[in-house]
Design an enzyme around this catalytic site. Sequence first.
Site, short mmCIF file in Angstrom:
data_model
loop_
_atom_site.label_atom_id
_atom_site.label_comp_id
_atom_site.label_asym_id
_atom_site.label_seq_id
_atom_site.Cartn_x
_atom_site.Cartn_y
_atom_site.Cartn_z
N ILE A 1 -5.51 -6.50 -6.24
CA ILE A 1 -6.09 -7.09 -5.05
C ILE A 1 -5.12 -8.18 -4.60
O ILE A 1 -4.87 -9.14 -5.33
CB ILE A 1 -7.47 -7.70 -5.33
CG1 ILE A 1 -8.44 -6.61 -5.82
CG2 ILE A 1 -8.03 -8.37 -4.07
CD1 ILE A 1 -9.80 -7.16 -6.24
N THR A 2 -4.53 -7.98 -3.42
CA THR A 2 -3.56 -8.92 -2.90
C THR A 2 -4.20 -9.73 -1.78
O THR A 2 -4.88 -9.18 -0.91
CB THR A 2 -2.32 -8.19 -2.36
OG1 THR A 2 -1.80 -7.36 -3.40
CG2 THR A 2 -1.25 -9.17 -1.92
N GLY B 1 -6.86 6.16 4.72
CA GLY B 1 -7.21 4.94 4.02
C GLY B 1 -7.00 3.70 4.87
O GLY B 1 -6.09 3.64 5.71
N ALA B 2 -7.84 2.69 4.64
CA ALA B 2 -7.75 1.45 5.41
C ALA B 2 -6.39 0.79 5.25
O ALA B 2 -5.86 0.20 6.19
CB ALA B 2 -8.85 0.49 4.97
N ASP B 3 -5.80 0.89 4.05
CA ASP B 3 -4.49 0.26 3.83
C ASP B 3 -3.42 0.88 4.70
O ASP B 3 -2.52 0.19 5.21
CB ASP B 3 -4.10 0.34 2.35
CG ASP B 3 -4.09 1.78 1.81
OD1 ASP B 3 -4.77 2.66 2.39
OD2 ASP B 3 -3.41 2.01 0.80
N ARG B 4 -3.50 2.19 4.91
CA ARG B 4 -2.51 2.88 5.73
C ARG B 4 -2.66 2.50 7.20
O ARG B 4 -1.67 2.34 7.92
CB ARG B 4 -2.63 4.39 5.53
CG ARG B 4 -2.37 4.80 4.09
CD ARG B 4 -2.58 6.26 3.84
NE ARG B 4 -1.47 7.07 4.38
CZ ARG B 4 -1.26 8.32 4.05
NH1 ARG B 4 -2.06 8.93 3.17
NH2 ARG B 4 -0.25 9.00 4.57
#
Length: 257
Positions: free
Chosen positions: A12-13, A107-110
């Site tokens: 988790i960043t 994905g949300a990160d992408r």
Amino acid sequence: MLFAIDVGNTNITMGLFDGEKLEKTFRMTTGISRTSDEFGVFLGELLRMRNLPLDVIDEVIIASVVPNVMHSLTNGIRKYFKLDPLIVEPGVKTGINITIPNPRQLGADRIVDAVAAYHMYGGPVLVIDFGTATTYDLVNGDGSFIAGVTSPGIRLGANALWSGTAKLPEIEIKVPDTVLCKDTISSMQAGVCLGYIGQTEYIVKRMRKESGFDNMKVVATGGLGKMIYENTDCIDTYDPDLTLYGLRIIMDKQKQA
């Protein structure tokens, strides 16, 4: 201040923004089960150790690819920070168009990486995130997400190598001095790291050719992205905080809506 949180499969960043400036970053392990109280206390302690009170935070945004974490994390923030976090999910204004057939599979990160790469570096742009999985995501000049590639991450592949064989040891993931290796450790490092660099160069070359974007920028992020960036000419920029900046940009988009 804005508290931006990226929940990945491994870590988790977190980043703390004062306006557009990223002031501080934090990191914690994802794989540990935590209650809402544990999340709230832990995040509060991270701030206190840097002489920051909880009430310095007035906004929170979260992107997550780990659904099991979200209930405790969001409730911990509500309980201890007295704030309702914005979750990056369908319906949230991002400033880019997702043109693939099933946008909900992305994905949300992408999405966040694509937003950051397009708004910070322009388009067409290919953003490569070297995380638990490695993703290659292409945004065109009009700000539309048009294609993506997913492959096992470097560490994931390396773990499979030494856990799936009886005599091969766990190794440090680094590029060896030569590909003409004469011992087990360096030969594994060459196979893992140089092999991955070769994969990166081929996928970038193939995406550039098939898209026709000869002027495509290539931006890398993620923990091991720096190692790849330093050993290939196919990546233009390495930005370790790209995802956090993407979260800030998305939060700004909500205020403009």
